[in-house]
Design a protein around this motif. Structure first.
Motif, mmCIF file in Angstrom:
data_model
loop_
_atom_site.group_PDB
_atom_site.id
_atom_site.type_symbol
_atom_site.label_atom_id
_atom_site.label_comp_id
_atom_site.label_asym_id
_atom_site.label_seq_id
_atom_site.Cartn_x
_atom_site.Cartn_y
_atom_site.Cartn_z
ATOM 1 N N SER A 1 0.826 -1.208 0.000
ATOM 2 C CA SER A 1 0.000 0.000 0.000
ATOM 3 C C SER A 1 0.856 1.253 0.000
ATOM 4 N N ALA A 2 2.027 1.181 0.709
ATOM 5 C CA ALA A 2 2.885 2.366 0.793
ATOM 6 C C ALA A 2 3.550 2.679 -0.542
ATOM 7 N N VAL A 3 3.984 1.631 -1.264
ATOM 8 C CA VAL A 3 4.694 1.865 -2.532
ATOM 9 C C VAL A 3 3.736 1.921 -3.708
ATOM 10 N N GLY A 4 2.420 1.793 -3.447
ATOM 11 C CA GLY A 4 1.441 1.929 -4.512
ATOM 12 C C GLY A 4 1.341 0.725 -5.421
ATOM 13 N N LEU A 5 1.525 -0.496 -4.867
ATOM 14 C CA LEU A 5 1.445 -1.710 -5.681
ATOM 15 C C LEU A 5 0.165 -2.489 -5.424
ATOM 16 N N PHE A 6 -0.841 -1.830 -4.788
ATOM 17 C CA PHE A 6 -2.140 -2.476 -4.645
ATOM 18 C C PHE A 6 -2.838 -2.472 -6.001
ATOM 19 N N PRO A 7 -3.596 -3.505 -6.286
ATOM 20 C CA PRO A 7 -4.306 -3.543 -7.577
ATOM 21 C C PRO A 7 -5.236 -2.336 -7.686
ATOM 22 N N PRO A 8 -5.378 -1.793 -8.906
ATOM 23 C CA PRO A 8 -4.695 -2.225 -10.145
ATOM 24 C C PRO A 8 -3.299 -1.634 -10.255
ATOM 25 N N LEU A 9 -2.357 -2.450 -10.778
ATOM 26 C CA LEU A 9 -0.980 -2.006 -10.952
ATOM 27 C C LEU A 9 -0.844 -1.263 -12.278
ATOM 28 N N PRO A 10 0.179 -0.445 -12.386
ATOM 29 C CA PRO A 10 0.400 0.253 -13.664
ATOM 30 C C PRO A 10 0.846 -0.732 -14.743
ATOM 31 N N PRO A 11 0.586 -0.411 -15.992
ATOM 32 C CA PRO A 11 1.039 -1.300 -17.092
ATOM 33 C C PRO A 11 2.565 -1.445 -17.036
ATOM 34 N N PRO A 12 3.106 -2.581 -17.406
ATOM 35 C CA PRO A 12 2.437 -3.760 -18.015
ATOM 36 C C PRO A 12 2.027 -4.802 -16.995
ATOM 37 N N PHE A 13 1.828 -4.418 -15.707
ATOM 38 C CA PHE A 13 1.496 -5.386 -14.653
ATOM 39 C C PHE A 13 0.047 -5.221 -14.192
ATOM 40 N N ASP A 14 -0.832 -4.715 -15.048
ATOM 41 C CA ASP A 14 -2.194 -4.419 -14.619
ATOM 42 C C ASP A 14 -3.019 -5.674 -14.368
ATOM 43 N N ASN A 15 -2.599 -6.843 -14.862
ATOM 44 C CA ASN A 15 -3.354 -8.085 -14.646
ATOM 45 C C ASN A 15 -2.783 -8.931 -13.513
ATOM 46 N N ILE A 16 -1.859 -8.402 -12.752
ATOM 47 C CA ILE A 16 -1.185 -9.170 -11.696
ATOM 48 C C ILE A 16 -1.644 -8.637 -10.341
ATOM 49 N N ASP A 17 -1.960 -9.569 -9.416
ATOM 50 C CA ASP A 17 -2.354 -9.228 -8.047
ATOM 51 C C ASP A 17 -1.247 -9.700 -7.113
ATOM 52 N N LEU A 18 -0.585 -8.773 -6.458
ATOM 53 C CA LEU A 18 0.553 -9.098 -5.592
ATOM 54 C C LEU A 18 0.134 -9.397 -4.154
#
Length: 600
Positions: free
Chosen positions: A453-470
Motif C-alpha cells: 500500500s505504501a509503494v502503490g502496488l495495490f491492484p490495479p498495478l500500472p502497465p504492463p502489470f495491470d493483470n497481476i495481483d501481488l
C-alpha cells in the motif's frame, strides 16, 4: 367629611353576585362599593357585631342593632369642646344618614312592576319562611316566639321590620314620630325591594289578615335573606371588594387591590396631615414596599432573562468570530471515508478468513463424527470378542500362553501409549510452533500488505502489470500445506514481478540521478558564470568609484576657482564703483570751474 364619601342606602349600586344566595334582589348596602367615593368615612371602621346587644326586647322600636357603626377615631373628636365632634353611644341618639326621606324617591312606573314569582299562598312555603325568620331573629337576639309570627300584630310587625332593616342598613333613619305606614314603603324602595309597589299601606294596620299576611311575610323573609347575605359578605375572607389591605396577596392584578392600596395610602396620609405632616415618607415607603413585593418575581425573571440574553449574545459573538467549521468537518469526512475504505478491505479479508475457518471447522466436525462412529464400531467388536472368549474352553497351556501374549501385548501397548504421548507432546509443541510461526507469517503478510500500500502496488498495478495481483493471504485452517498461502505464485509471479518493478524503479532512479547530475553540472556552470560576472561588476564598480573621486576633486577645484573668481569680480566691481564715483565728482568740479571761468 364630604357627602359623597358617606355610606348610605340611597347610593346606587349593582349586585355583583347576581343574587346567587337567595334568589332575591340584593339591596344597595349589601355590596361594598369599589370606588373611593363609596368607601367608609376616614373617621374609622364601623364596629359591627352579627347580633343585637343583650337586653334589647321585642317592643323596642328605636332601630338600634349590633350593626351600628361606632366611631372610634379620635381625629374627628373635638379637642376643645368635649360635646362636639363625638359620636354618641347611648340608646337615645342615632347616627345620622344622608337619606332625605321617601319624598325624594320617584315611585316606579307601571312598566317596571312585575308579579312576585314566589308561591306565597302555599302553606308549606309560608311555614318555611316563618321558620327561617324565627331562626334569624333568635340568632340576632330579637325576642320573639312562633306564636307571635302566627298571630302577628301591627306593633310586632313594625318592631321586626325595623330590626331587620337596621341589620341590612345600620344607618337607616327611622323616625319614631312618623307612622309605620309612612315609613314602610320608603324603606322598601330605598332597599330596592322588587315588589314594593305591590304592598298596600292599608295592610299594615292588620298584617295578620289572610289577604295581606303572605305579602308582608315575604317582605320579612326577603329582609332576612338580605341580612344573611350582608353578614356573609362582611365575614368573607376571599372577597376582594372588602378591600382589606392585610389580605392582599403579594402578587396581584385586580384593580380592586390597587384601589385598596390607594385608599389605605390616602387614609394614612390624611391622618398624618392632621398631625401636621406635609411629606409622607412612611406612607410612600409602605406603598413602595407593597408594589416592590408585587414586582419582585417579575423583576427577578427579567434579570434572569437579561443574564441569559447576555450569555446567548456572547455565545453568538464567539460563533461569529470563530471560523466556519466546514473545513474541519470536510477533513474529518475525508479521514472517515479513508478509514471506511480501509475498514471495508479489512472486513473483506476477515470475512474470507471466517469462511475458511467455518469450512475447516465443518471438516473437523465431520472427521470427528467419523472417528466417533469408528470408535463405537471397535468398541462393539471388542465386546463381541470378549463374549466369544468367555464361552470358549481353553487348556491351561493355552491360558498361560494367552496370558503371556497378553502381558507382551500389554507391554507393547504401554510402549505404544508412551510413544503416542510423546508424539502428542511433540505434536502440541509443533502446534505451538506452528501457531507462533503462523502469527509471525500473518504479521509478515500484514507488513507486506502495508508495504504494497505504501509503494502503490495495490491492484490495479500500472502497465504492463495491470493483470497481476501481488496480495497474499495466510490460510492456517486448511489441511493442505499447498493451500496455506492464498494468492499468486511467489516464485513464478510475485518475485519476478517485484524484481521487474524494482528494476524499473532502479532504471528510473538512474535516469533521475543522471538528470540530476546534468542539472548540477549546468548549475555549476551558471554559478561560475555568475561569479565571473560578479568579478567584472566589482571591477567596474572600482573604476566608477575612482572616476567619482576624480569628479569630486574636479568639482571641488572648480568650486574653489569659482569662489576666487567671484571674490575678484566683486573687488573689481567695487573699485569700478569707486572710480565711477570719483569720476563723477571730478566732472562736477570741472563743470563748476568751467562755469566760473565763463562768468569771469
Amino acid at each position: 367629611m364630604s357627602e359623597p364619601l358617606r355610606r348610605s342606602t340611597m347610593q346606587p349600586a349593582t349586585d355583583i353576585y347576581a343574587n346567587i344566595r337567595s334568589g332575591l334582589p340584593m339591596p344597595s348596602t349589601a355590596k361594598k362599593a369599589s370606588s373611593s367615593a363609596m368607601r367608609m368615612s376616614l373617621a374609622g371602621p364601623a364596629a359591627r357585631t352579627p347580633y343585637l346587644p343583650p337586653g334589647t326586647g321585642s317592643g323596642s322600636n328605636t332601630g338600634h342593632s349590633g350593626y351600628r357603626s361606632q366611631n372610634v377615631n379620635s381625629l374627628l373628636q373635638s379637642t376643645s369642646k368635649p360635646n362636639y365632634g363625638r359620636t354618641p353611644l347611648t340608646n337615645s341618639s342615632r347616627r345620622g344618614s344622608v337619606w332625605t326621606g321617601g319624598a325624594s324617591l320617584a315611585p316606579p312606573s307601571g312598566s317596571q312592576t312585575f308579579k312576585d314569582p314566589r308561591p306565597l299562598r302555599e302553606r308549606s312555603y309560608q311555614s318555611k319562611m316563618k321558620q327561617e325568620i324565627y331562626s334569624w331573629l333568635q340568632a340576632t337576639e330579637f325576642d320573639i316566639s312562633m306564636q307571635t309570627l302566627s298571630s302577628i300584630t301591627g306593633k310586632d310587625y313594625r318592631a321586626m321590620f325595623q330590626h331587620l332593616v337596621v341589620i341590612v342598613d345600620p344607618g337607616y333613619p327611622f323616625d319614631s314620630r312618623l307612622r309605620f305606614e309612612d315609613e314602610c314603603q320608603p324603606a322598601l324602595k330605598a332597599l330596592r325591594y322588587p315588589f314594593a309597589a305591590q304592598i298596600d299601606n292599608k295592610w299594615l294596620a292588620a298584617p295578620g289578615s289572610m289577604h295581606s299576611w303572605p305579602a308582608l311575610l315575604a317582605v320579612l323573609h326577603w329582609l332576612v335573606e338580605m341580612g344573611k347575605a350582608r353578614l356573609n359578605y362582611l365575614e368573607s375572607e376571599d372577597d376582594p371588594t372588602l378591600q382589606i389591605v392585610d389580605r392582599i396577596p403579594e402578587e396581584f392584578s385586580d384593580p380592586i387591590h390597587h384601589q385598596a392600596l390607594a385608599f389605605e395610602y390616602f387614609s394614612e396620609a390624611y391622618v398624618a396631615f392632621f398631625h401636621g405632616a406635609d411629606i409622607f415618607h412612611e406612607q410612600d415607603k409602605a406603598l413602595e414596599t407593597s408594589y416592590a413585593k408585587k414586582n419582585e418575581r417579575v423583576v427577578g425573571d427579567l434579570e434572569d432573562k437579561k443574564a441569559l440574553l447576555a450569555q446567548r449574545a456572547k455565545e453568538l459573538d464567539e460563533l461569529r468570530a470563530s471560523k466556519a467549521p466546514l473545513e474541519k468537518l470536510q477533513k474529518i469526512q475525508a479521514c472517515i471515508l479513508d478509514d471506511r475504505a480501509k475498514f471495508d478491505d479489512v472486513l473483506h479479508r476477515l470475512e474470507s478468513r471466517k469462511r475458511q475457518l467455518t469450512e475447516s471447522v465443518a471438516r473437523e466436525k465431520a472427521e470427528l463424527a467419523a472417528r466417533s462412529q469408528n470408535f463405537d464400531q471397535l468398541k462393539a467388536e471388542h465386546e463381541k470378542l470378549t463374549e466369544v472368549v468367555k464361552v470358549q474352553n481353553l487348556t491351561p497351556e493355552e491360558v498361560i500362553r494367552m496370558n503371556t501374549d497378553h502381558e507382551t501385548l500389554a507391554r507393547n501397548l504401554e510402549d505404544l501409549k508412551y510413544k503416542i504421548s510423546e508424539a502428542r507432546k511433540t505434536v502440541m509443541s509443533l502446534e505451538v510452533i506452528t501457531t507462533n510461526r503462523g502469527a509471525a507469517a500473518d504479521e509478515a503478510l500484514e507488513l507486506y500488505g502495508n508495504l504494497l500500500s505504501a509503494v502503490g502496488l495495490f491492484p490495479p498495478l500500472p502497465p504492463p502489470f495491470d493483470n497481476i495481483d501481488l496480495r497474499l493471504e495466510l490460510n492456517t485452517a486448511t489441511a493442505n500445506p499447498q493451500q496455506l498461502l492464498l494468492g499468486s505464485d511467489i516464485r513464478k509471479v510475485i518475485k519476478p514481478t517485484l524484481c521487474s518493478v524494482a528494476e524499473i524503479k532502479r532504471t528510473e532512479r538512474a535516469d533521475i540521478e543522471s538528470e540530476r547530475i546534468k542539472v548540477d553540472n549546468e548549475l555549476d556552470q551558471l554559478t561560475l558564470e555568475c561569479e565571473n560576472v560578479d568579478e567584472e561588476v566589482r571591477e567596474i564598480e572600482k573604476k566608477v568609484m575612482s572616476l567619482n573621486e576624480q569628479a569630486d576633486d574636479l568639482r571641488d577645484a572648480a568650486q574653489q576657482e569659482s569662489m576666487v573668481s567671484n571674490a575678484e569680480a566683486a573687488r573689481l566691481e567695487k573699485e569700478l564703483a569707486h572710480a565711477r564715483t570719483a569720476a563723477l565728482s571730478s566732472g562736477m568740479g570741472v563743470k563748476s570751474r568751467l562755469q566760473a571761468l565763463q562768468f569771469e
